[in-house]
Design a protein around this motif. Structure first.
Motif, PDB file in Angstrom:
ATOM      1  N   SER A  29       0.973  -1.475   0.105  1.00 41.79           N
ATOM      2  CA  SER A  29      -0.292   0.417  -0.298  1.00 41.79           C
ATOM      3  C   SER A  29       0.942   1.232   0.171  1.00 41.79           C
ATOM      4  CB  SER A  29      -1.205  -0.032   0.895  1.00 41.79           C
ATOM      5  OG  SER A  29      -1.477  -1.351   1.537  1.00 41.79           O
ATOM      6  N   LEU A  30       1.747   1.138   0.848  1.00 39.25           N
ATOM      7  CA  LEU A  30       2.600   2.533   1.144  1.00 39.25           C
ATOM      8  C   LEU A  30       3.729   2.982  -0.715  1.00 39.25           C
ATOM      9  CD1 LEU A  30       4.009   2.332   4.829  1.00 39.25           C
ATOM     10  CD2 LEU A  30       2.014   4.071   4.010  1.00 39.25           C
ATOM     11  N   THR A  31       4.330   0.965  -0.791  1.00 35.92           N
ATOM     12  CA  THR A  31       4.395   1.415  -2.346  1.00 35.92           C
ATOM     13  C   THR A  31       3.956   2.125  -3.131  1.00 35.92           C
ATOM     14  OG1 THR A  31       5.826  -0.868  -1.510  1.00 35.92           O
ATOM     15  CG2 THR A  31       5.427   0.555  -3.507  1.00 35.92           C
ATOM     16  N   ALA A  32       2.149   1.478  -3.292  1.00 34.02           N
ATOM     17  CA  ALA A  32       0.917   2.422  -4.555  1.00 34.02           C
ATOM     18  C   ALA A  32       0.976   3.366  -4.469  1.00 34.02           C
ATOM     19  CB  ALA A  32       0.786   1.643  -4.491  1.00 34.02           C
ATOM     20  N   MET A  35       4.022   5.495  -5.211  1.00 36.02           N
ATOM     21  CA  MET A  35       4.531   5.807  -6.775  1.00 36.02           C
ATOM     22  C   MET A  35       3.052   6.567  -6.959  1.00 36.02           C
ATOM     23  SD  MET A  35       6.508   3.830  -7.661  1.00 36.02           S
ATOM     24  CE  MET A  35       6.450   3.183  -9.528  1.00 36.02           C
ATOM     25  N   SER A  36       2.195   6.680  -7.008  1.00 31.36           N
ATOM     26  CA  SER A  36       1.366   8.079  -7.311  1.00 31.36           C
ATOM     27  C   SER A  36       1.331   9.338  -6.860  1.00 31.36           C
ATOM     28  CB  SER A  36      -0.109   7.544  -6.964  1.00 31.36           C
ATOM     29  OG  SER A  36      -0.384   7.788  -5.654  1.00 31.36           O
ATOM     30  N   LEU A  37       2.029   9.147  -5.842  1.00 26.47           N
ATOM     31  CA  LEU A  37       2.561  10.777  -5.482  1.00 26.47           C
ATOM     32  C   LEU A  37       4.086  11.544  -6.359  1.00 26.47           C
ATOM     33  CD1 LEU A  37       2.162  10.646  -1.962  1.00 26.47           C
ATOM     34  CD2 LEU A  37       0.844  11.514  -3.409  1.00 26.47           C
ATOM     35  N   LEU A  38       4.481  10.309  -7.094  1.00 25.99           N
ATOM     36  CA  LEU A  38       6.287  11.325  -7.969  1.00 25.99           C
ATOM     37  C   LEU A  38       5.425  11.509  -8.994  1.00 25.99           C
ATOM     38  CD1 LEU A  38       7.998   7.915  -7.035  1.00 25.99           C
ATOM     39  CD2 LEU A  38       7.813  10.135  -6.079  1.00 25.99           C
ATOM     40  N   ASP A  39       6.296  12.594  -9.465  1.00 30.27           N
ATOM     41  CA  ASP A  39       6.118  12.513 -10.918  1.00 30.27           C
ATOM     42  C   ASP A  39       6.991  12.121 -11.471  1.00 30.27           C
ATOM     43  OD1 ASP A  39       5.236  15.513 -10.424  1.00 30.27           O
ATOM     44  OD2 ASP A  39       7.196  15.947 -10.194  1.00 30.27           O
ATOM     45  N   ASP A  40       6.257  12.234 -13.090  1.00 33.15           N
ATOM     46  CA  ASP A  40       6.657  11.200 -14.131  1.00 33.15           C
ATOM     47  C   ASP A  40       8.255  11.661 -14.300  1.00 33.15           C
ATOM     48  OD1 ASP A  40       7.424   9.202 -15.719  1.00 33.15           O
ATOM     49  OD2 ASP A  40       5.949  10.108 -17.710  1.00 33.15           O
ATOM     50  N   ARG A  41       9.468  11.645 -13.671  1.00 31.01           N
ATOM     51  CA  ARG A  41      10.684  11.842 -14.857  1.00 31.01           C
ATOM     52  C   ARG A  41      11.774  10.798 -14.570  1.00 31.01           C
ATOM     53  NH1 ARG A  41      11.545  16.931  -9.346  1.00 31.01           N
ATOM     54  NH2 ARG A  41       9.990  17.451  -9.920  1.00 31.01           N
ATOM     55  N   PRO A  42      12.756  10.889 -14.843  1.00 34.65           N
ATOM     56  CA  PRO A  42      14.069  10.338 -15.055  1.00 34.65           C
ATOM     57  C   PRO A  42      14.336   9.814 -13.717  1.00 34.65           C
ATOM     58  CG  PRO A  42      14.775  11.790 -16.272  1.00 34.65           C
ATOM     59  CD  PRO A  42      13.349  12.435 -16.011  1.00 34.65           C
ATOM     60  N   PRO A  45      10.778   4.985 -10.974  1.00 35.04           N
ATOM     61  CA  PRO A  45      10.385   3.184 -11.452  1.00 35.04           C
ATOM     62  C   PRO A  45       9.375   3.103 -11.980  1.00 35.04           C
ATOM     63  CG  PRO A  45      10.152   3.551  -9.010  1.00 35.04           C
ATOM     64  CD  PRO A  45      10.423   5.037  -9.136  1.00 35.04           C
ATOM     65  N   PRO A  46       9.150   2.073 -12.875  1.00 43.30           N
ATOM     66  CA  PRO A  46       7.690   1.883 -13.869  1.00 43.30           C
ATOM     67  C   PRO A  46       6.646   1.674 -13.634  1.00 43.30           C
ATOM     68  CG  PRO A  46       9.909   0.487 -14.597  1.00 43.30           C
ATOM     69  CD  PRO A  46      10.016   0.816 -13.357  1.00 43.30           C
ATOM     70  N   GLU A  47       5.673   1.676 -14.265  1.00 45.43           N
ATOM     71  CA  GLU A  47       4.146   2.158 -13.531  1.00 45.43           C
ATOM     72  C   GLU A  47       3.586   0.904 -13.283  1.00 45.43           C
ATOM     73  OE1 GLU A  47       1.167   3.951 -12.158  1.00 45.43           O
ATOM     74  OE2 GLU A  47       2.429   4.818 -13.373  1.00 45.43           O
ATOM     75  N   GLY A  48       3.195   0.934 -12.433  1.00 45.33           N
ATOM     76  CA  GLY A  48       2.704  -0.595 -12.020  1.00 45.33           C
ATOM     77  C   GLY A  48       4.036  -1.434 -11.741  1.00 45.33           C
ATOM     78  N   THR A  49       4.819  -0.660 -10.874  1.00 44.30           N
ATOM     79  CA  THR A  49       6.455  -1.432  -9.904  1.00 44.30           C
ATOM     80  C   THR A  49       5.328  -1.839  -8.703  1.00 44.30           C
ATOM     81  OG1 THR A  49       7.231  -0.511 -10.946  1.00 44.30           O
ATOM     82  CG2 THR A  49       8.283  -0.863  -9.278  1.00 44.30           C
ATOM     83  N   ASN A  50       6.198  -2.804  -7.983  1.00 43.48           N
ATOM     84  CA  ASN A  50       5.903  -3.679  -6.336  1.00 43.48           C
ATOM     85  C   ASN A  50       7.165  -2.974  -5.777  1.00 43.48           C
ATOM     86  OD1 ASN A  50       6.771  -5.916  -6.269  1.00 43.48           O
ATOM     87  ND2 ASN A  50       5.185  -7.044  -7.555  1.00 43.48           N
TER      88      ASN A  50
END
Length: 67
Positions: A29-32, A35-42, A45-50
């Motif tokens: 849950s914390l990972t999800a 991940m949703s709070l991270l900007d799409d930057r270099p 981690p890829p979308e759907g990463t656990n």
């Protein structure tokens, strides 16, 4: 307090008092959410990463007592 600092404190508070399956659920849950709070930057981690795919997020603490 940053989100990541809050998440680590939450995890530390719960870790010793919950079953292993619950720990996994909390980590997932914390990972999800993180991940949703991270900007799409270099470097993001890829979308759907656990948690296994993004160990750099640190939601599997080894210093909280039990592995």
């Amino acid at each position: 307090m940053s989100w990541f600092a809050f998440a680590l404190r939450y995890l530390a508070a719960k870790w010793l008092h919950v079953a292993p399956d619950t720990r996994n659920g909390i980590s997932e849950s914390l990972t999800a959410v993180t991940m949703s709070l991270l900007d799409d930057r270099p470097g993001r981690p890829p979308e759907g990463t656990n948690q296994e795919g993004a160990p750099q997020l640190g939601f599997r603490p080894s210093g909280f007592g039990r592995p």
